[in-house]
Design a protein around this motif. Structure first.
Motif, short mmCIF file in Angstrom:
data_model
loop_
_atom_site.label_atom_id
_atom_site.label_comp_id
_atom_site.label_asym_id
_atom_site.label_seq_id
_atom_site.Cartn_x
_atom_site.Cartn_y
_atom_site.Cartn_z
N TRP A 130 0.78 -1.38 -0.07
CA TRP A 130 0.21 -0.03 -0.14
C TRP A 130 0.70 1.18 0.19
O TRP A 130 0.22 2.46 0.01
CB TRP A 130 -1.07 0.01 1.27
CG TRP A 130 -0.38 -0.32 2.50
CD1 TRP A 130 -0.17 -1.49 3.24
CD2 TRP A 130 0.05 0.84 3.41
NE1 TRP A 130 0.41 -1.22 4.52
CE2 TRP A 130 0.58 0.28 4.54
CE3 TRP A 130 0.37 2.35 3.39
CZ2 TRP A 130 1.14 0.99 5.52
CZ3 TRP A 130 0.90 2.87 4.46
CH2 TRP A 130 1.47 2.24 5.67
N PHE A 166 0.83 6.71 -1.15
CA PHE A 166 -0.13 5.60 -0.99
C PHE A 166 -0.14 5.01 -2.69
O PHE A 166 -0.47 5.91 -3.59
CB PHE A 166 -1.41 5.99 -0.71
CG PHE A 166 -1.41 6.35 0.83
CD1 PHE A 166 -0.68 5.89 1.84
CD2 PHE A 166 -2.04 7.84 1.24
CE1 PHE A 166 -0.58 6.33 3.16
CE2 PHE A 166 -1.89 8.36 2.52
CZ PHE A 166 -1.30 7.57 3.30
N GLU A 178 -1.84 1.75 -2.92
CA GLU A 178 -3.13 0.86 -3.10
C GLU A 178 -3.83 0.99 -4.13
O GLU A 178 -4.31 2.12 -4.20
CB GLU A 178 -3.66 0.66 -1.73
CG GLU A 178 -4.78 -0.33 -1.72
CD GLU A 178 -5.63 -0.13 -0.88
OE1 GLU A 178 -6.91 -0.79 -0.88
OE2 GLU A 178 -5.51 0.72 0.10
N LEU A 182 -7.08 3.23 -3.40
CA LEU A 182 -6.70 4.54 -2.74
C LEU A 182 -6.06 5.46 -3.90
O LEU A 182 -6.26 6.68 -4.07
CB LEU A 182 -5.92 4.43 -1.70
CG LEU A 182 -5.73 5.51 -0.81
CD1 LEU A 182 -7.00 6.42 -0.14
CD2 LEU A 182 -4.74 5.49 0.54
N ARG A 187 -6.86 10.66 -0.14
CA ARG A 187 -5.46 10.19 0.20
C ARG A 187 -5.21 10.92 1.39
O ARG A 187 -4.63 10.53 2.42
CB ARG A 187 -4.47 10.07 -0.77
CG ARG A 187 -5.01 9.06 -1.83
CD ARG A 187 -3.63 9.07 -3.08
NE ARG A 187 -3.65 10.19 -4.06
CZ ARG A 187 -4.33 10.35 -4.80
NH1 ARG A 187 -5.20 9.56 -5.20
NH2 ARG A 187 -4.05 11.36 -5.50
N VAL A 244 -6.76 10.01 4.58
CA VAL A 244 -6.01 8.66 5.04
C VAL A 244 -4.84 9.05 5.87
O VAL A 244 -4.56 8.54 6.99
CB VAL A 244 -5.74 7.70 4.22
CG1 VAL A 244 -5.20 6.52 4.53
CG2 VAL A 244 -7.23 7.18 3.50
N TYR A 291 -2.77 2.18 9.06
CA TYR A 291 -3.33 2.32 7.41
C TYR A 291 -4.61 1.35 7.66
O TYR A 291 -5.37 1.94 6.87
CB TYR A 291 -2.43 1.80 6.69
CG TYR A 291 -2.83 1.74 5.15
CD1 TYR A 291 -2.92 3.00 4.64
CD2 TYR A 291 -3.27 0.57 4.54
CE1 TYR A 291 -3.13 3.04 3.34
CE2 TYR A 291 -3.67 0.80 3.06
CZ TYR A 291 -4.06 2.06 2.52
OH TYR A 291 -4.13 2.16 1.34
N ARG A 322 -7.99 3.11 6.76
CA ARG A 322 -8.84 2.95 5.57
C ARG A 322 -10.19 2.67 5.97
O ARG A 322 -11.21 2.74 5.33
CB ARG A 322 -8.26 1.72 4.66
CG ARG A 322 -6.85 2.32 4.18
CD ARG A 322 -7.22 2.86 2.90
NE ARG A 322 -7.47 2.09 1.63
CZ ARG A 322 -8.69 2.14 1.24
NH1 ARG A 322 -9.56 3.28 1.66
NH2 ARG A 322 -8.86 1.47 -0.11
N ALA A 366 -13.64 4.48 4.81
CA ALA A 366 -14.44 3.63 3.96
C ALA A 366 -15.86 3.86 4.63
O ALA A 366 -16.81 3.96 3.77
CB ALA A 366 -14.04 2.26 4.06
#
Length: 391
Positions: free
Chosen positions: A293, A313, A315, A318, A326, A329, A380, A384, A388
């Protein structure tokens, strides 16, 4: 993402800021007990302490014969701008910028000094400009290690030994952590609060014999503020290279710098400080390589910093989201880690892609990097999940 259990062990010293940086291991306030407080820095004792700081700097760095060291105001920023204000204007200038601070020097050259003969070489975050295009018949300005992007020059091989112009290097995030060939550098600046973890507000200015000759023979066409001026009607202020300062320094900070210099010498000097940074960076980059990620902001492995390791980041879900997501996060991770006292001050620099930035310099213990890594994975996953749920 799968649930990750919260780690049970935090770093003993969770201080990973890229400036001011972690104090040297074992530091306590009583390290300053001998500070010359309440006394003038112009006293015999004050001048002795300042001269000692200059002398021990020269010894620790093993500077070539003829190189001079000065303590100046304004941290690394003040030191580099002082060099620009005093030394530029004799010939054309090439400015390299791939980092926030490199762009600061570019803005000074363009907007403040208004240099007429100016060439610029810029690159986006994560990349170096083409070093092969630099003309060393001109003065050259560059940052060895971009603190905000984590991009460094790999070595000094691209710098001409038979140059006619001066090479001016902002080395504040590289000194004592990178192999620097001082013979290739005419002006080098840094601050106490970076790789040695000293206190802020004071800068260091190192000049080669060629730079000193320029200082003797050149007077710039623009006004130079008194706080920057290295000369007067009688000529160059030579005593600044003996520890005399242009304004009042903090003797507490001077004592702290002397303590940091003593620590670096005791552990083995330049080789030891570089080895510590190398070990810290190797451990962190190995984790990055195994982690799906996150990735280094610096694209070329040869240009990846061993001090300020900047990450982005990657991933897929993302990476495809907006920069604001981002950034959410990133902020959530930082808040979680600070709440657990697992890491402080590791957000990416403002204006850079959202991600993390972890200092791996010599004052950081490798065992603390090792203890940090599982916390990054945990934070992380938690961040996330929170983001989410909010979406």
């Amino acid at each position: 993402m799968p649930k990750i259990l919260k780690p049970k062990t935090t770093p003993e010293r969770p201080f990973f800021s890229s400036g001011p940086c972690a104090k040297r291991p074992g530091w306590r306030p009583d390290a300053l007990s001998n500070a010359l407080v309440g006394r003038s820095h112009r006293s015999a004792e004050g001048r002795e302490r300042l001269k000692l700081a200059v002398t021990r700097t020269h010894e620790l760095l093993r500077l070539p014969s003829g190189y001079e060291v000065a303590i100046v105001p304004g941290s690394d920023t003040g030191a580099f701008e002082m060099a620009m204000w005093n030394l530029l204007g004799q010939r054309g200038v090439d400015v390299l910028a791939w980092d926030v601070f490199g762009r600061n020097w570019l803005r000074d050259a363009t907007s403040e000094l208004k240099l007429a003969d100016l060439r610029t070489f810029e690159a986006e975050p994560g990349y170096l400009p083409d070093l092969g295009q630099v003309d060393f018949s001109r003065d050259v300005l560059f940052t060895w290690n971009g603190t905000t992007t984590g991009v460094r020059v790999p070595d000094a091989n691209w710098i001409a030994s038979d140059r006619d112009g001066l090479v001016m290097c902002d080395a504040t995030s590289a000194l004592l952590a990178e192999e620097i060939d001082f013979r290739k550098i005419d002006v080098l600046t840094y601050s106490w609060q970076k790789v040695l973890g000293g206190e802020g507000a004071h800068g260091m200015l190192i000049l080669s014999p060629r730079a000193l000759e320029r200082l003797e023979t050149h007077r710039p066409p623009w006004p130079v503020p008194k706080l920057f001026r290295l000369w007067n009607a009688d000529g160059v202020l030579r005593d600044v290279f003996e520890g005399v300062t242009l304004n009042t320094p903090s003797m507490l900070c001077v004592e702290d710098y002397l303590d940091a210099l003593a620590w670096a010498t005791e552990i083995g000097g330049l080789e030891a400080t570089i080895a510590r940074a190398d070990a810290n960076a190797a451990l962190l980059y190995d984790w990055i390589e195994r982690t799906d990620w996150i990735a280094p902001l610096a694209v070329d492995p040869q240009t990846r910093s061993h001090t300020s390791v900047a990450m982005r980041f990657v991933e897929p879900q993302l990476a495809a989201a907006s920069e604001s997501v981002r950034a959410d996060v990133m902020r959530a991770m930082v808040q979680l880690l600070e709440a657990e006292a697992a890491a402080f001050d590791i957000a990416a620099y403002r204006g850079m892609p959202a991600g993390l930035r972890i200092w791996c310099g010599a004052t950081v213990e490798t065992q603390d990097i090792a203890a940090l890594l599982p916390w990054l994975d945990w934070a992380y996953a938690e961040a996330r999940a929170v983001i989410a749920a909010q979406k």
